[in-house]
Design a protein around this motif. Structure first.
Motif, PDB file in Angstrom:
ATOM      1  N   GLY A 274      14.184 -44.794 -29.821  1.00  0.00           N
ATOM      2  CA  GLY A 274      15.347 -44.219 -30.496  1.00  0.00           C
ATOM      3  C   GLY A 274      15.685 -42.888 -29.866  1.00  0.00           C
ATOM      4  O   GLY A 274      14.797 -42.164 -29.396  1.00  0.00           O
TER       5      GLY A 274
ATOM      6  N   GLY B  82      21.521 -41.493 -31.462  1.00  0.00           N
ATOM      7  CA  GLY B  82      21.559 -42.529 -32.497  1.00  0.00           C
ATOM      8  C   GLY B  82      21.408 -43.952 -31.986  1.00  0.00           C
ATOM      9  O   GLY B  82      21.457 -44.902 -32.773  1.00  0.00           O
TER      10      GLY B  82
ATOM     11  N   HIS C 106      23.747 -46.438 -35.657  1.00  0.00           N
ATOM     12  CA  HIS C 106      23.430 -45.126 -36.223  1.00  0.00           C
ATOM     13  C   HIS C 106      24.351 -44.061 -35.639  1.00  0.00           C
ATOM     14  O   HIS C 106      24.767 -44.143 -34.477  1.00  0.00           O
ATOM     15  CB  HIS C 106      21.970 -44.757 -35.931  1.00  0.00           C
ATOM     16  CG  HIS C 106      20.979 -45.527 -36.762  1.00  0.00           C
ATOM     17  ND1 HIS C 106      20.906 -45.381 -38.128  1.00  0.00           N
ATOM     18  CD2 HIS C 106      20.012 -46.412 -36.417  1.00  0.00           C
ATOM     19  CE1 HIS C 106      19.935 -46.166 -38.598  1.00  0.00           C
ATOM     20  NE2 HIS C 106      19.384 -46.806 -37.573  1.00  0.00           N
TER      21      HIS C 106
ATOM     22  N   ILE D  81      17.576 -40.843 -34.326  1.00  0.00           N
ATOM     23  CA  ILE D  81      16.614 -41.769 -34.937  1.00  0.00           C
ATOM     24  C   ILE D  81      15.301 -41.012 -35.141  1.00  0.00           C
ATOM     25  O   ILE D  81      14.777 -40.402 -34.213  1.00  0.00           O
ATOM     26  CB  ILE D  81      16.356 -43.004 -34.029  1.00  0.00           C
ATOM     27  CG1 ILE D  81      17.666 -43.603 -33.512  1.00  0.00           C
ATOM     28  CG2 ILE D  81      15.508 -44.048 -34.758  1.00  0.00           C
ATOM     29  CD1 ILE D  81      18.562 -44.171 -34.547  1.00  0.00           C
ATOM     30  N   ASN D  82      14.775 -41.048 -36.372  1.00  0.00           N
ATOM     31  CA  ASN D  82      13.561 -40.298 -36.686  1.00  0.00           C
ATOM     32  C   ASN D  82      12.301 -41.153 -36.807  1.00  0.00           C
ATOM     33  O   ASN D  82      11.191 -40.629 -36.710  1.00  0.00           O
ATOM     34  CB  ASN D  82      13.753 -39.520 -37.993  1.00  0.00           C
ATOM     35  CG  ASN D  82      14.717 -38.363 -37.836  1.00  0.00           C
ATOM     36  OD1 ASN D  82      14.777 -37.751 -36.775  1.00  0.00           O
ATOM     37  ND2 ASN D  82      15.496 -38.074 -38.864  1.00  0.00           N
TER      38      ASN D  82
ATOM     39  N   THR E 264      14.693 -49.001 -38.502  1.00  0.00           N
ATOM     40  CA  THR E 264      14.885 -47.645 -37.961  1.00  0.00           C
ATOM     41  C   THR E 264      15.416 -46.734 -39.054  1.00  0.00           C
ATOM     42  O   THR E 264      16.284 -47.132 -39.840  1.00  0.00           O
ATOM     43  CB  THR E 264      15.874 -47.657 -36.779  1.00  0.00           C
ATOM     44  OG1 THR E 264      17.099 -48.278 -37.198  1.00  0.00           O
ATOM     45  CG2 THR E 264      15.298 -48.420 -35.604  1.00  0.00           C
TER      46      THR E 264
ATOM     47  N   SER F  28      17.187 -42.960 -39.787  1.00  0.00           N
ATOM     48  CA  SER F  28      17.984 -41.978 -39.037  1.00  0.00           C
ATOM     49  C   SER F  28      18.391 -40.802 -39.911  1.00  0.00           C
ATOM     50  O   SER F  28      18.447 -40.896 -41.145  1.00  0.00           O
ATOM     51  CB  SER F  28      19.232 -42.657 -38.469  1.00  0.00           C
ATOM     52  OG  SER F  28      20.127 -41.710 -37.940  1.00  0.00           O
TER      53      SER F  28
ATOM     54  N   ASP G  96      21.293 -39.868 -40.158  1.00  0.00           N
ATOM     55  CA  ASP G  96      22.643 -40.141 -40.671  1.00  0.00           C
ATOM     56  C   ASP G  96      22.633 -40.714 -42.081  1.00  0.00           C
ATOM     57  O   ASP G  96      23.686 -41.049 -42.629  1.00  0.00           O
ATOM     58  CB  ASP G  96      23.405 -41.068 -39.714  1.00  0.00           C
ATOM     59  CG  ASP G  96      22.774 -42.456 -39.603  1.00  0.00           C
ATOM     60  OD1 ASP G  96      21.769 -42.717 -40.301  1.00  0.00           O
ATOM     61  OD2 ASP G  96      23.266 -43.268 -38.800  1.00  0.00           O
TER      62      ASP G  96
END
Length: 619
Positions: free
Chosen positions: A432, A436, A457, A461-462, A475, A477, A479
């Motif tokens: 990621g 995004g 996204h 991405i976390n 995933t 994110s 956002d």
């Protein structure tokens, strides 16, 4: 203890890896010569030299900036930094009780240095550049006796203080263009300074030591030389060495009983030099600048701390460096435990990846990529490689035993690779990025291939978690969306949206639910098939939840975040069963070993903590 943690059983802390090597003279040996004392984040750690057993002093609200130990060993003093406009606390600790003797608040923003009087009567404290004052405290009454501006208005900042070895009424302060001998006038509650005469020498003094008989003051300077001043007259006696000055300045000095000096420089040089003509007698080169020197048993053993957050032990006779402790010297970004074992784990920070043995805990391998930050890492299931995500937009794959670079994927993500995960079959990597995008990479015998880019996204991405069959992944994110992807057909199967920045996501082992956490301080359970919210828990009373991991049996999960608390949860009941209180900074990642016996948490102050997991799997 906060209301949030009252009545909840505490986790048992087994070990801490960490040392703030940037604190000047932060590493100390207690006069019993059996314990090392040093700062880590908001804590002061007492570590037994013989077996490494640790105890912790908690009480500061922000990072510890200086440490001092009284001559008798009865007291430890520590000062902290705080936000501008707030008072910075000095804590005097009762060493025998391991408790707070006094909390002293007068300085603003930062406490720069501390020194005890020889008979434990007084403590002198020096404020930082936003404060600029010196205060003398009565240890018994816990009150300030008097204070003064640390340096004259025409001089620069004062950087250090040192008490006389024989007289409770005399101490020395020094800094940028200032060197003063102070005398305490107790009846009038005043301290009176006398300027030392160093003639035309313009020096910034970083460290001061006073000879045991109180005849001479030795001052280490940023210019790389040492000044020797007569304490009684305040006159310069000598300045040297004339040749071969210490590169990047003298950071720390210690005087040995024989009169020789131990000198630590900003370039990492550690030497023994003559106290008369400053000629070098012994010398060794260490990694990064020396910031602390502590003299141990009978003056024949020394402990040295460096900016690289490493501790060394030396014997006077052989003068050989023995590395006794290593740790990260910047925030730990991620941590991961080797799949299927509970022996190895790896962590990453600003410019390196380190592999550790869980039980020791000991550093086994260090992989360094200068001037880059590793954001995330993962062990491939077969144990043959470590995959890592870097802020320069590259994915790097390393061999876990040698640290050899096996593969590098250039331009993997435009705004840096933020997170990475490997599939169970070890054939693909899911990454990621900061922009995004989610990308699938196939690993080939002699290279790699970009299989697909998935774009839904809108922000970084976390977290990425891959399903056990390697056909789906989820995933999380910033956002506010978590997306479940089919990574065979490369389509999104489900999306969950919340008013938060998602930081972490986990599949329940039975894979019918996911749990998430993020900036809204909530822990949420979601149905994988229809994306419906099943349950929402108040995960924290202050700050976001940054890390989360679920046990292999699915009965418990753990969280950690900006509130610095490690929490163990019962999955079905949604209740906290245990709380870990020891971190001094925001928790960045948290993992449970596969055998459900150990819990590893990492934090923004570079610390790695090992806890006993309270719910071991039935044997």
């Amino acid at each position: 203890m906060s209301l949030e943690t009252q009545g909840v059983p505490q986790l048992e802390l087994e070990a801490v890896i960490g040392f703030n090597g940037h604190v000047s003279s932060g590493l100390r040996v207690h006069p019993d010569t059996e314990h090392l004392i040093y700062p880590l984040g908001c804590s002061v750690i007492l570590k037994r030299i013989k077996d490494g057993k640790q105890e912790f002093l908690y009480g500061h609200s922000n990072n510890v900036s200086c440490v001092s130990v009284s001559k008798s060993g009865s007291y430890i003093a520590s000062g902290q930094v705080t936000l501008l406009g707030f008072k910075a606390v000095v804590i005097i600790w009762d060493y025998a009780q391991k408790s707070i003797h006094a909390e002293l608040q007068l300085h603003k923003a930062k406490v720069e240095a501390l020194a005890f009087s020889p008979n434990d009567k007084y403590l002198v404290s020096l404020g930082g550049q936003d404060d600029g004052s010196i205060v003398v405290w009565n240890i018994e009454t816990k009150q300030a006796i008097c204070g003064s501006e640390a340096s004259a208005h025409i001089a620069g900042n004062c950087l250090t203080v040192q008490y006389s070895n024989t007289d409770d009424n005399v101490f020395v302060s020094a800094g940028s263009g200032t060197l003063r001998v102070w005398v305490l006038d107790l009846p009038n509650r005043k301290i009176r300074p006398t300027e030392c005469q160093i003639w035309k020498l313009k020096r910034i003094v970083k460290c001061v030591q006073i000879s045991e008989d109180d005849q001479f003051i030795f001052c280490g300077t940023t210019s790389g030389d040492i000044m020797k001043i007569n304490l009684k007259t305040g006159l310069l006696s000598n300045c040297g060495p004339t040749k071969g000055k210490y590169s990047m300045g003298v950071n720390v000095l210690r005087i040995l009983k024989c009169g020789d000096l131990l000198v630590g420089s900003g370039s990492g040089t550690f030497t023994v030099c003559s106290g008369t003509d400053f000629k070098t007698l012994k010398k060794v080169q260490l990694e990064k600048g020396v910031t602390s020197i502590a003299v141990g048993k009978e003056g024949k053993q020394f402990f040295v701390g460096t900016e690289a957050a490493q501790m060394y032990r030396f014997g006077y006779d052989d003068f050989r460096a023995e590395l006794i402790s290593t740790s990260h010297n910047s925030a730990v970004k991620d941590g991961v435990i080797c799949f299927g074992t509970s022996v190895l784990f790896a962590t990453c920070s600003e410019d390196d990846i380190r592999v550790w043995h869980i039980d020791k805990p000991k550093e086994l391998l260090r992989i360094t990529v200068p001037n880059m930050t590793c954001n995330s890492l993962d062990f491939m299931v077969d144990g043959h490689s470590i995959i890592s995500a870097w802020n320069d937009g590259k994915i790097r794959v390393f061999a876990p035993e040698s640290g050899r670079l096996v593969l590098i994927i250039h331009n993997a993500h435009r705004m840096g690779v933020t997170v990475i995960a490997g599939t169970k079959d070890c054939k693909r990597i899911v990454s990621g990025g900061g922009e995004g995008q989610v990308r699938i990479w196939e690993l080939l015998p002699h290279g790699h291939r970009l299989v697909e880019t998935m774009k839904k996204h809108k922000a970084a991405i976390n977290c990425i978690k891959i399903k056990s069959d390697s056909k789906e992944c989820v995933t999380a994110s910033a956002d506010g969306a978590c997306i479940i992807w089919d990574i065979v057909r490369f389509v999104s199967l489900q999306m969950v949206i919340a008013n938060t920045q998602f930081r972490a996501v986990c599949y329940h082992p039975e894979e019918y639910q996911i749990i998430t956490c993020g900036s809204d301080r909530k822990v949420a359970y979601w149905d994988v098939f229809d994306g419906a919210t099943i349950r929402e828990l108040e995960g924290s009373q202050s700050g976001s939840i940054n890390g989360m991991h679920i046990s292999q049996d699915g009965r418990h999960f753990v969280t950690g975040g900006d509130d610095k608390l490690v929490k163990v949860w019962d999955y079905m009941n949604g209740t906290v069963t245990h709380v870990g209180i020891a971190h001094s900074a925001s928790i960045t990642s948290i993992k449970i070993c596969s055998n459900n016996r150990t819990l590893i948490s990492t934090s923004a102050d570079g610390a790695i903590l090992r806890w006993r997991f309270p719910h071991p799997s039935p044997s």
